[in-house]
Design a protein around this motif. Structure first.
Motif, mmCIF file in Angstrom:
data_model
loop_
_atom_site.group_PDB
_atom_site.id
_atom_site.type_symbol
_atom_site.label_atom_id
_atom_site.label_comp_id
_atom_site.label_asym_id
_atom_site.label_seq_id
_atom_site.Cartn_x
_atom_site.Cartn_y
_atom_site.Cartn_z
ATOM 1 N N ALA A 150 0.835 -1.197 0.000
ATOM 2 C CA ALA A 150 0.000 0.000 0.000
ATOM 3 C C ALA A 150 0.873 1.252 0.000
ATOM 4 O O ALA A 150 0.587 2.224 -0.712
ATOM 5 C CB ALA A 150 -0.930 0.004 1.222
ATOM 6 N N GLU A 151 1.949 1.211 0.745
ATOM 7 C CA GLU A 151 2.876 2.345 0.781
ATOM 8 C C GLU A 151 3.528 2.551 -0.589
ATOM 9 O O GLU A 151 3.678 3.682 -1.045
ATOM 10 C CB GLU A 151 3.938 2.108 1.852
ATOM 11 C CG GLU A 151 4.828 3.299 2.107
ATOM 12 C CD GLU A 151 5.800 3.043 3.242
ATOM 13 O OE1 GLU A 151 6.999 3.318 3.051
ATOM 14 O OE2 GLU A 151 5.356 2.575 4.309
ATOM 15 N N MET A 152 3.894 1.453 -1.258
ATOM 16 C CA MET A 152 4.484 1.552 -2.595
ATOM 17 C C MET A 152 3.523 2.227 -3.566
ATOM 18 O O MET A 152 3.930 3.024 -4.403
ATOM 19 C CB MET A 152 4.784 0.152 -3.145
ATOM 20 C CG MET A 152 6.183 -0.333 -2.953
ATOM 21 S SD MET A 152 6.383 -1.971 -3.690
ATOM 22 C CE MET A 152 6.857 -1.529 -5.356
ATOM 23 N N LEU A 153 2.230 1.885 -3.434
ATOM 24 C CA LEU A 153 1.212 2.424 -4.324
ATOM 25 C C LEU A 153 0.672 3.775 -3.857
ATOM 26 O O LEU A 153 -0.119 4.394 -4.554
ATOM 27 C CB LEU A 153 0.054 1.427 -4.450
ATOM 28 C CG LEU A 153 0.375 0.120 -5.177
ATOM 29 C CD1 LEU A 153 -0.732 -0.895 -4.964
ATOM 30 C CD2 LEU A 153 0.598 0.398 -6.654
ATOM 31 N N ARG A 154 1.073 4.173 -2.673
ATOM 32 C CA ARG A 154 0.593 5.428 -2.080
ATOM 33 C C ARG A 154 -0.928 5.420 -1.922
ATOM 34 O O ARG A 154 -1.617 6.385 -2.239
ATOM 35 C CB ARG A 154 1.019 6.644 -2.902
ATOM 36 C CG ARG A 154 2.498 6.733 -3.138
ATOM 37 C CD ARG A 154 3.119 7.535 -2.079
ATOM 38 N NE ARG A 154 4.519 7.782 -2.453
ATOM 39 C CZ ARG A 154 5.394 8.187 -1.590
ATOM 40 N NH1 ARG A 154 5.051 8.409 -0.362
ATOM 41 N NH2 ARG A 154 6.631 8.373 -1.952
ATOM 42 N N ILE A 155 -1.446 4.283 -1.434
ATOM 43 C CA ILE A 155 -2.867 4.146 -1.148
ATOM 44 C C ILE A 155 -3.021 3.633 0.278
ATOM 45 O O ILE A 155 -2.052 3.186 0.894
ATOM 46 C CB ILE A 155 -3.573 3.178 -2.133
ATOM 47 C CG1 ILE A 155 -2.959 1.774 -2.063
ATOM 48 C CG2 ILE A 155 -3.525 3.724 -3.558
ATOM 49 C CD1 ILE A 155 -3.681 0.728 -2.895
ATOM 50 N N GLY A 156 -4.229 3.678 0.777
ATOM 51 C CA GLY A 156 -4.489 3.180 2.118
ATOM 52 C C GLY A 156 -4.567 1.668 2.157
ATOM 53 O O GLY A 156 -4.757 1.003 1.132
ATOM 54 N N ARG A 157 -4.433 1.137 3.353
ATOM 55 C CA ARG A 157 -4.491 -0.306 3.534
ATOM 56 C C ARG A 157 -5.844 -0.873 3.113
ATOM 57 O O ARG A 157 -5.921 -1.929 2.488
ATOM 58 C CB ARG A 157 -4.212 -0.637 4.999
ATOM 59 C CG ARG A 157 -3.793 -2.069 5.214
ATOM 60 C CD ARG A 157 -3.581 -2.360 6.659
ATOM 61 N NE ARG A 157 -4.876 -2.869 7.111
ATOM 62 C CZ ARG A 157 -5.260 -2.982 8.348
ATOM 63 N NH1 ARG A 157 -4.474 -2.596 9.319
ATOM 64 N NH2 ARG A 157 -6.425 -3.474 8.668
ATOM 65 N N SER A 158 -6.929 -0.168 3.422
ATOM 66 C CA SER A 158 -8.266 -0.638 3.051
ATOM 67 C C SER A 158 -8.422 -0.729 1.542
ATOM 68 O O SER A 158 -8.991 -1.699 1.028
ATOM 69 C CB SER A 158 -9.339 0.292 3.616
ATOM 70 O OG SER A 158 -9.306 0.271 5.017
ATOM 71 N N LYS A 159 -7.924 0.264 0.819
ATOM 72 C CA LYS A 159 -7.996 0.249 -0.642
ATOM 73 C C LYS A 159 -7.188 -0.921 -1.195
ATOM 74 O O LYS A 159 -7.603 -1.577 -2.145
ATOM 75 C CB LYS A 159 -7.495 1.576 -1.219
ATOM 76 C CG LYS A 159 -7.557 1.655 -2.723
ATOM 77 C CD LYS A 159 -8.993 1.545 -3.216
ATOM 78 C CE LYS A 159 -9.056 1.628 -4.724
ATOM 79 N NZ LYS A 159 -10.421 1.457 -5.213
ATOM 80 N N LEU A 160 -6.043 -1.207 -0.597
ATOM 81 C CA LEU A 160 -5.238 -2.334 -1.051
ATOM 82 C C LEU A 160 -6.017 -3.633 -0.878
ATOM 83 O O LEU A 160 -6.044 -4.468 -1.785
ATOM 84 C CB LEU A 160 -3.915 -2.418 -0.284
ATOM 85 C CG LEU A 160 -3.070 -3.568 -0.820
ATOM 86 C CD1 LEU A 160 -2.028 -3.050 -1.786
ATOM 87 C CD2 LEU A 160 -2.464 -4.353 0.278
ATOM 88 N N TYR A 161 -6.684 -3.809 0.246
ATOM 89 C CA TYR A 161 -7.466 -5.018 0.459
ATOM 90 C C TYR A 161 -8.646 -5.094 -0.518
ATOM 91 O O TYR A 161 -9.037 -6.180 -0.928
ATOM 92 C CB TYR A 161 -7.929 -5.131 1.912
ATOM 93 C CG TYR A 161 -6.849 -5.686 2.816
ATOM 94 C CD1 TYR A 161 -6.509 -7.037 2.781
ATOM 95 C CD2 TYR A 161 -6.144 -4.864 3.689
ATOM 96 C CE1 TYR A 161 -5.510 -7.552 3.590
ATOM 97 C CE2 TYR A 161 -5.141 -5.371 4.504
ATOM 98 C CZ TYR A 161 -4.836 -6.719 4.452
ATOM 99 O OH TYR A 161 -3.838 -7.233 5.250
ATOM 100 N N GLU A 162 -9.191 -3.951 -0.917
ATOM 101 C CA GLU A 162 -10.237 -3.935 -1.952
ATOM 102 C C GLU A 162 -9.672 -4.458 -3.276
ATOM 103 O O GLU A 162 -10.329 -5.241 -3.968
ATOM 104 C CB GLU A 162 -10.776 -2.521 -2.164
ATOM 105 C CG GLU A 162 -11.679 -2.021 -1.072
ATOM 106 C CD GLU A 162 -12.118 -0.578 -1.313
ATOM 107 O OE1 GLU A 162 -12.134 -0.122 -2.485
ATOM 108 O OE2 GLU A 162 -12.444 0.086 -0.323
ATOM 109 N N LEU A 163 -8.461 -4.019 -3.629
ATOM 110 C CA LEU A 163 -7.820 -4.486 -4.857
ATOM 111 C C LEU A 163 -7.560 -5.988 -4.799
ATOM 112 O O LEU A 163 -7.731 -6.700 -5.796
ATOM 113 C CB LEU A 163 -6.512 -3.737 -5.104
ATOM 114 C CG LEU A 163 -6.623 -2.249 -5.401
ATOM 115 C CD1 LEU A 163 -5.230 -1.622 -5.473
ATOM 116 C CD2 LEU A 163 -7.398 -1.995 -6.677
#
Length: 65
Positions: A19-32
């Motif tokens: 998530a940090e690599m993508l500069r997104i939140g943890r919740s958004k990463l779990y959505e992906l």
């Protein structure tokens, strides 16, 4: 004695690191991950993401427009 100038690259990333690599939140990463837009592997109860899969996701997003 030589001192390493770079740290070894991790083979697998924790979801927070991806998530940090993508500069997104943890919740958004779990959505992906749930939408299977980003692939991961499961080791025991832990989820891990290959850095190459993060790069592949970025490439797909860059060419999607």
């Amino acid at each position: 004695m030589t001192v390493p100038t770079t740290a070894p690259r991790p083979v697998l990333l924790k979801p927070e690191e991806a998530a940090e690599m993508l500069r997104i939140g943890r919740s958004k990463l779990y959505e992906l991950l749930a939408a299977r837009e980003l692939t991961s592997i499961k080791i025991g109860r832990s989820r891990r993401i290959r850095p190459a899969d993060v790069v592949a996701y970025i490439e797909r997003q860059a060419t999607a427009d």
